[in-house]
Write a protein that holds these residues in place. Structure first.
Motif, short mmCIF file in Angstrom:
data_model
loop_
_atom_site.label_atom_id
_atom_site.label_comp_id
_atom_site.label_asym_id
_atom_site.label_seq_id
_atom_site.Cartn_x
_atom_site.Cartn_y
_atom_site.Cartn_z
N ASN A 11 9.88 -10.95 -4.40
CA ASN A 11 8.48 -10.97 -3.97
C ASN A 11 8.35 -10.77 -2.47
N LYS A 31 9.77 -8.74 -0.60
CA LYS A 31 9.77 -7.31 -0.28
C LYS A 31 8.38 -6.70 -0.37
N HIS A 32 7.51 -7.32 -1.17
CA HIS A 32 6.21 -6.73 -1.44
C HIS A 32 5.04 -7.52 -0.89
N ASN A 62 2.47 -8.94 1.58
CA ASN A 62 1.95 -8.58 2.91
C ASN A 62 1.10 -9.69 3.53
N CYS A 98 -2.28 -9.15 -1.17
CA CYS A 98 -1.68 -7.89 -1.62
C CYS A 98 -2.71 -6.87 -2.11
#
Length: 65
Positions: free
Chosen positions: A8, A10-11, A13, A41
């Motif tokens: 998670n 890595k994705h 924001n 996200c």
């Protein structure tokens, strides 16, 4: 189901550092849904940094295109 926090990261924001739900997508989604919001996200970088997770803000972001 075990949370896959490493993947998670890595994705995600989200820039709200003190959040206890950071990298825990299921908890984050439920929290924001309960409050009539969307998680970070769903927003681009510019809109995410406002911390305004409202659906109105999401619509404004897409209307600017």
């Amino acid at each position: 189901m075990e949370c896959i926090m490493e993947m998670n990261k890595k994705h995600c924001n989200c820039t709200y550092s003190p959040c206890s739900r950071k990298y825990r997508c299921c908890e984050c989604l439920h929290y924001h849904r309960k409050n009539g919001e969307l998680p970070a996200c769903f927003f681009n970088k510019e809109y995410e940094k406002t911390y305004d997770r409202s659906i109105d803000n999401f619509i404004r972001m897409h209307a600017q295109r």
